[in-house]
Design an enzyme around this catalytic site. Structure first.
Site, PDB file in Angstrom:
ATOM      1  N   GLY A   6     -10.162  -3.681   1.710  1.00 48.55           N
ATOM      2  CA  GLY A   6      -9.824  -3.169   2.778  1.00 48.55           C
ATOM      3  C   GLY A   6     -10.178  -1.886   3.142  1.00 48.55           C
ATOM      4  N   THR A  55      -2.072   2.258   7.058  1.00 45.15           N
ATOM      5  CA  THR A  55      -1.675   1.168   6.392  1.00 45.15           C
ATOM      6  C   THR A  55      -1.571  -0.166   7.474  1.00 45.15           C
ATOM      7  OG1 THR A  55       0.230   0.221   4.997  1.00 45.15           O
ATOM      8  CG2 THR A  55       0.839   1.637   7.075  1.00 45.15           C
ATOM      9  N   ARG A  70     -12.534  -9.323  -1.528  1.00 46.73           N
ATOM     10  CA  ARG A  70     -12.107  -8.812  -0.285  1.00 46.73           C
ATOM     11  C   ARG A  70     -11.657  -7.212  -0.572  1.00 46.73           C
ATOM     12  NH1 ARG A  70      -7.542  -5.954   2.051  1.00 46.73           N
ATOM     13  NH2 ARG A  70      -7.702  -6.241   4.141  1.00 46.73           N
ATOM     14  N   GLY A  79      -6.278  -3.992   7.119  1.00 48.16           N
ATOM     15  CA  GLY A  79      -7.487  -3.180   6.774  1.00 48.16           C
ATOM     16  C   GLY A  79      -8.577  -3.329   7.241  1.00 48.16           C
ATOM     17  N   THR A 124       0.763  -1.100  -0.140  1.00 51.27           N
ATOM     18  CA  THR A 124       0.245  -0.099  -0.112  1.00 51.27           C
ATOM     19  C   THR A 124       0.860   1.317   0.036  1.00 51.27           C
ATOM     20  OG1 THR A 124      -1.634  -1.019   1.372  1.00 51.27           O
ATOM     21  CG2 THR A 124      -1.484   1.291   1.349  1.00 51.27           C
TER      22      THR A 124
HETATM   23  C1  SD4 Z   1      -5.410  -3.414   3.086  1.00 55.84           C
HETATM   24  N1  SD4 Z   1      -4.542  -1.559   4.176  1.00 55.84           N
HETATM   25  O1  SD4 Z   1      -5.948  -3.836   1.945  1.00 55.84           O
HETATM   26  C2  SD4 Z   1      -4.289  -2.457   3.245  1.00 55.84           C
HETATM   27  C3  SD4 Z   1      -3.194  -3.017   3.191  1.00 55.84           C
HETATM   28  C4  SD4 Z   1      -1.657  -2.427   3.579  1.00 55.84           C
HETATM   29  O2  SD4 Z   1       0.442  -2.468   3.471  1.00 55.84           O
HETATM   30  O3  SD4 Z   1      -1.666  -1.548   4.106  1.00 55.84           O
HETATM   31  N2  SD4 Z   1      -0.683  -2.995   3.553  1.00 55.84           N
HETATM   32  O4  SD4 Z   1      -5.772  -3.896   4.303  1.00 55.84           O
END
Ligand code: SD4
Length: 342
Positions: free
Chosen positions: A231, A252, A229, A255, A201
């Site tokens: 997030g 981050t 899915r 999620g 992310t």
């Molecule tokens: C999620 N927050 O899809 C994101 C993933 C993430 O570093 O931040 N990864 O849940």
């Protein structure tokens, strides 16, 4: 000398202000208080900030900067964001993104496939539709109608390798990896544990020379996730929130848990009450850890925020979270503090 009225006003701020003062002192090494300024999550943020800075440094708008900035990361086939990233468990890369400006305008796409720049599509949703969020096939159709090319479905070499490994066991353990520990999210080392990039992310928030704020967030989400899915990253208030009177925040990590406390909005509201960005991020992390109890050890969540004075701050559950900061004459990676040592 402090007069009675001032004393009452100061007392009324209560312990939050005292804590905030301490936090502000501790923060001085990583907050600049300058404008324009741009910050973004993880080490991939260094390159993204450079692109954002081209706009900010030339007096451009924060909104343009946060879009251009994360597009660099989305385009990088070596990175963990965009079409080069890990697929879902059925082998398809699905992308989420959102963007928000200084007027509470916001746009978002989720479960978007075969489009290279979800952040640019999110901006079009914001600017060209009466809606905030488009998902799946509808979002893709909108993107194509707006002139975005439909890309192929071939996985990047790194993602293909990681997916082939994952398929050997096909274990469904949907947990975002925690840095400095082996990837708990899957039975294979993530392609990004090579050290070059370590997350999937990028969240970016910026203040331009006029003092206006904007933010962007874009992700492939969790590797080998269940199809469909979504997030926190495309959810306004969870993965990103901007209030031009107060500040901007992005999140981050896991999620589902960021959504649970509407994380970025929570941080902004804490900043509105007077907390510094770091103190506000810490309070949100503490809230999450309290809710999760013993399970907090198993997840990583980090918040990154910028206030109206240009002060930046971050806080994570586990150590290992860093953010990239760029302002006039400064370009650096800042290590965030964390609640848990490991
Ligand atoms: C999620 N927050 O899809 C994101 C993933 C993430 O570093 O931040 N990864 O849940």
């Amino acid at each position: 000398m402090i007069n009675r009225r001032k004393f009452i006003a100061l007392s009324a701020l209560g312990s939050a202000a005292l804590i905030d003062k301490k936090m502000m002192a501790a923060e001085q090494t990583n907050s600049i208080g300058a404008k324009p300024v741009v910050i973004s999550t993880w080490d991939a943020g260094i390159e993204a900030n450079k692109a954002a800075w081209k706009i900010l440094g030339a007096g451009g708008r924060a909104l343009d900067a946060v879009e251009a900035g994360v597009m660099v990361t989305e385009a990088s086939q070596n990175c963990c964001v965009g079409l080069g990233a890990n697929p879902d468990r059925d082998g398809f890369v699905t992308l989420d993104a959102c963007i928000m400006d200084e007027f509470f305008n916001c746009g978002s796409v989720a479960f978007l496939e075969r489009i290279k720049h979800p952040i640019a599509v999110a901006r079009r949703v914001m600017e060209k539709t009466p809606h905030v969020m488009l998902v799946g096939e509808g979002a893709q159709r909108f993107a194509i109608a707006e002139g975005f090319p439909l890309e192929g479905q071939t996985l990047s070499p790194n993602a293909q390798k990681a997916y082939d490994e994952w398929l050997k066991k096909s274990e469904y353990k949907p947990v975002i990896n925690i840095e400095n520990k082996n990837n708990r999210g899957s039975s294979v080392p993530s392609q990004f544990e090579s050290g070059e990039f370590n997350h999937d992310t990028i969240g970016m928030v910026a203040m331009d020379a006029k003092g206006n704020l904007s933010g962007s967030c874009t992700t492939s989400g969790m590797g080998f996730k269940m199809r469909g899915r979504v997030g926190d990253s495309p959810i306004i208030g969870a993965g990103l929130f901007v209030d031009n009177e107060v500040g901007a925040c992005t999140a981050t990590g896991q999620g589902e848990d960021v959504i649970r406390i509407v994380g970025s909005h929570t941080v902004i509201e804490l900043m509105r009450q007077g907390l510094s960005p770091e103190a506000a991020c810490k309070k949100a992390v503490e809230r999450l850890v309290k809710i999760k109890g013993a399970k907090a050890k198993e997840i990583q969540v980090a918040f990154l925020a910028l206030n109206k004075k240009g002060v930046t701050g971050a806080f994570a559950i586990h150590k290992g979270f860093s953010y990239a900061l760029k302002t006039e004459g400064v370009e650096k990676l800042v290590t965030a503090k964390s609640l848990l040592a490991g």
